[in-house]
Structure formats: C-alpha cells, structure tokens
Design a protein around this motif. Sequence first.
Motif, PDB file in Angstrom:
ATOM      1  N   LEU A   1     -17.585 -40.977  33.066  1.00  0.00           N
ATOM      2  CA  LEU A   1     -19.039 -40.919  32.890  1.00  0.00           C
ATOM      3  C   LEU A   1     -19.719 -40.256  34.088  1.00  0.00           C
ATOM      4  CD1 LEU A   1     -19.751 -44.430  31.354  1.00  0.00           C
ATOM      5  CD2 LEU A   1     -19.792 -42.220  30.194  1.00  0.00           C
ATOM      6  N   LEU A   2     -19.222 -40.539  35.287  1.00  0.00           N
ATOM      7  CA  LEU A   2     -19.783 -39.928  36.487  1.00  0.00           C
ATOM      8  C   LEU A   2     -19.581 -38.414  36.474  1.00  0.00           C
ATOM      9  CD1 LEU A   2     -21.092 -40.426  39.272  1.00  0.00           C
ATOM     10  CD2 LEU A   2     -18.780 -40.670  40.182  1.00  0.00           C
TER      11      LEU A   2
ATOM     12  N   GLY B   1     -22.453 -35.587  36.251  1.00  0.00           N
ATOM     13  CA  GLY B   1     -22.498 -34.550  37.282  1.00  0.00           C
ATOM     14  C   GLY B   1     -22.500 -33.154  36.696  1.00  0.00           C
ATOM     15  N   VAL B   2     -21.723 -32.948  35.640  1.00  0.00           N
ATOM     16  CA  VAL B   2     -21.685 -31.634  34.997  1.00  0.00           C
ATOM     17  C   VAL B   2     -23.035 -31.311  34.386  1.00  0.00           C
ATOM     18  CG1 VAL B   2     -20.728 -30.398  33.007  1.00  0.00           C
ATOM     19  CG2 VAL B   2     -19.205 -31.571  34.592  1.00  0.00           C
ATOM     20  N   PHE B   3     -23.633 -32.271  33.699  1.00  0.00           N
ATOM     21  CA  PHE B   3     -24.942 -32.015  33.091  1.00  0.00           C
ATOM     22  C   PHE B   3     -26.018 -31.765  34.145  1.00  0.00           C
ATOM     23  CE2 PHE B   3     -23.289 -34.044  29.160  1.00  0.00           C
ATOM     24  CZ  PHE B   3     -23.624 -33.025  28.284  1.00  0.00           C
ATOM     25  N   LEU B   4     -25.907 -32.428  35.299  1.00  0.00           N
ATOM     26  CA  LEU B   4     -26.905 -32.237  36.345  1.00  0.00           C
ATOM     27  C   LEU B   4     -26.787 -30.873  37.028  1.00  0.00           C
ATOM     28  CD1 LEU B   4     -27.032 -35.712  38.122  1.00  0.00           C
ATOM     29  CD2 LEU B   4     -28.865 -34.611  36.843  1.00  0.00           C
TER      30      LEU B   4
ATOM     31  N   PHE C   1     -26.510 -40.675  36.312  1.00  0.00           N
ATOM     32  CA  PHE C   1     -25.578 -40.355  37.390  1.00  0.00           C
ATOM     33  C   PHE C   1     -25.528 -41.480  38.418  1.00  0.00           C
ATOM     34  CE2 PHE C   1     -24.598 -38.198  41.442  1.00  0.00           C
ATOM     35  CZ  PHE C   1     -23.370 -37.638  41.110  1.00  0.00           C
ATOM     36  N   MET C   2     -26.677 -42.017  38.793  1.00  0.00           N
ATOM     37  CA  MET C   2     -26.731 -43.113  39.774  1.00  0.00           C
ATOM     38  C   MET C   2     -26.062 -44.375  39.228  1.00  0.00           C
ATOM     39  SD  MET C   2     -28.139 -42.265  42.605  1.00  0.00           S
ATOM     40  CE  MET C   2     -27.378 -40.683  42.539  1.00  0.00           C
ATOM     41  N   LEU C   3     -26.315 -44.692  37.966  1.00  0.00           N
ATOM     42  CA  LEU C   3     -25.681 -45.867  37.364  1.00  0.00           C
ATOM     43  C   LEU C   3     -24.169 -45.686  37.252  1.00  0.00           C
ATOM     44  CD1 LEU C   3     -28.301 -46.769  34.617  1.00  0.00           C
ATOM     45  CD2 LEU C   3     -27.849 -47.983  36.758  1.00  0.00           C
ATOM     46  N   ALA C   4     -23.728 -44.473  36.978  1.00  0.00           N
ATOM     47  CA  ALA C   4     -22.289 -44.210  36.921  1.00  0.00           C
ATOM     48  C   ALA C   4     -21.656 -44.366  38.303  1.00  0.00           C
ATOM     49  CB  ALA C   4     -22.023 -42.819  36.354  1.00  0.00           C
ATOM     50  N   MET C   5     -22.382 -43.965  39.351  1.00  0.00           N
ATOM     51  CA  MET C   5     -21.865 -44.163  40.712  1.00  0.00           C
ATOM     52  C   MET C   5     -21.729 -45.656  41.025  1.00  0.00           C
ATOM     53  SD  MET C   5     -23.791 -41.245  42.931  1.00  0.00           S
ATOM     54  CE  MET C   5     -22.987 -41.576  44.470  1.00  0.00           C
ATOM     55  N   ILE C   6     -22.720 -46.428  40.637  1.00  0.00           N
ATOM     56  CA  ILE C   6     -22.648 -47.884  40.838  1.00  0.00           C
ATOM     57  C   ILE C   6     -21.494 -48.467  40.035  1.00  0.00           C
ATOM     58  CG2 ILE C   6     -23.875 -50.056  40.396  1.00  0.00           C
ATOM     59  CD1 ILE C   6     -26.472 -48.496  41.049  1.00  0.00           C
TER      60      ILE C   6
ATOM     61  N   LEU D   1     -30.989 -38.007  33.247  1.00  0.00           N
ATOM     62  CA  LEU D   1     -29.624 -37.649  33.643  1.00  0.00           C
ATOM     63  C   LEU D   1     -29.325 -38.109  35.066  1.00  0.00           C
ATOM     64  CD1 LEU D   1     -29.204 -34.065  32.168  1.00  0.00           C
ATOM     65  CD2 LEU D   1     -27.877 -36.095  31.579  1.00  0.00           C
ATOM     66  N   PHE D   2     -30.313 -37.991  35.937  1.00  0.00           N
ATOM     67  CA  PHE D   2     -30.134 -38.430  37.323  1.00  0.00           C
ATOM     68  C   PHE D   2     -29.950 -39.949  37.387  1.00  0.00           C
ATOM     69  CE2 PHE D   2     -31.651 -39.594  41.578  1.00  0.00           C
ATOM     70  CZ  PHE D   2     -30.762 -38.834  42.331  1.00  0.00           C
ATOM     71  N   ILE D   3     -30.724 -40.686  36.612  1.00  0.00           N
ATOM     72  CA  ILE D   3     -30.561 -42.149  36.547  1.00  0.00           C
ATOM     73  C   ILE D   3     -29.169 -42.484  36.005  1.00  0.00           C
ATOM     74  CG2 ILE D   3     -31.387 -44.256  35.413  1.00  0.00           C
ATOM     75  CD1 ILE D   3     -33.205 -43.280  37.627  1.00  0.00           C
TER      76      ILE D   3
END
Length: 157
Positions: free
Chosen positions: A84-85, A89-92, A116-121, A112-114
């Motif tokens: 998911l991360l 990242g690809v979409f961003l 990405f952040m949730l996937a990092m968490i 998309l940024f949110i």
Amino acid sequence: MASFYSTELYVTIDQRTPAEEEPLPEAFHHDDMSLLMRVLCFCALGRPDLEDHWKSLQSEEAFEIVRTRMCSILANVITIAGVLLATSGVFLTTGSPVTSFDYLSPAPYFLLFISFMLAMIAVLTPGSSMLRWIHTDRQWTREASFILALLPLTLTD
C-alpha cells in the motif's frame, strides 16, 4: 539452521519455573469486562481477554508458539502495508495517464498524501511490535504485560 525469527541469543531461562501453572492474577479477572478492555485485548493479543496470553506465559514452549504466531501475523501485515505504501508513493510521484481524471489536483492529491502517511504508520507500527516480539523473553513479557495491563483496567473502571 536458525529460522528468521530465531531468538536463541536473546532468550533467558527463568530459574523460578513453576511446577504448575499459576492462575491469572485477581486484578485481571473481570466477568463484566468492558467493551474498551475487550477491544484493547483483541488489538494487542488477538483474543478478547487475557486468559490465553497468561497461559502462554507459563511455559517456554507455549510462549514460543505465541511468539511465532504473532511474528507471522505481523510479517503479513508489514508486507501488505508495504504494498500500500509503494502504491501510494507511485500515485503521488507520477502524473495522471488520462486527462479526464487528474488526481494531482489539490483534493485528490491531499487524500493520496493522507493515504501515504497512513501507510507509513501501518508499516512502522507492526514493525516496532515485531522487534519487541523477536527480542524479548518470556519473563520480561510476563512482567511488562502485568504492568501494561493495569492501564486499561484503570481506564475502564
């Protein structure tokens, strides 16, 4: 050959091994366990109460079974979160291939940024939990579980 989750170097043997299984401490016996306590137990241990976790802390074999199971579950979660991360990242970082849907406009880009952040968490949280399961022994887990389990009990009473 040692497996990936081997903890041979980190395991310490409890010299006070009980002859029989110790009962769950009275502080953890709640027939009317609140919903919050059940949810916290389920999220942390995969069970709605502390009985199975306490039983797994009574012997090295049971603890190793639980440790292996938890590490396997966490490895799967980390893998899914990593996918998911990477997708976020690809979409961003790439432009929209079609002009009819521009996901780089402010609203979709923010979502998309949110994501990405949730996937990092989602990668970091089970990763840190896996480190704890790999590098801990039964006695430490037993002592830490007792101390940490008092917090939800104080919140739910």
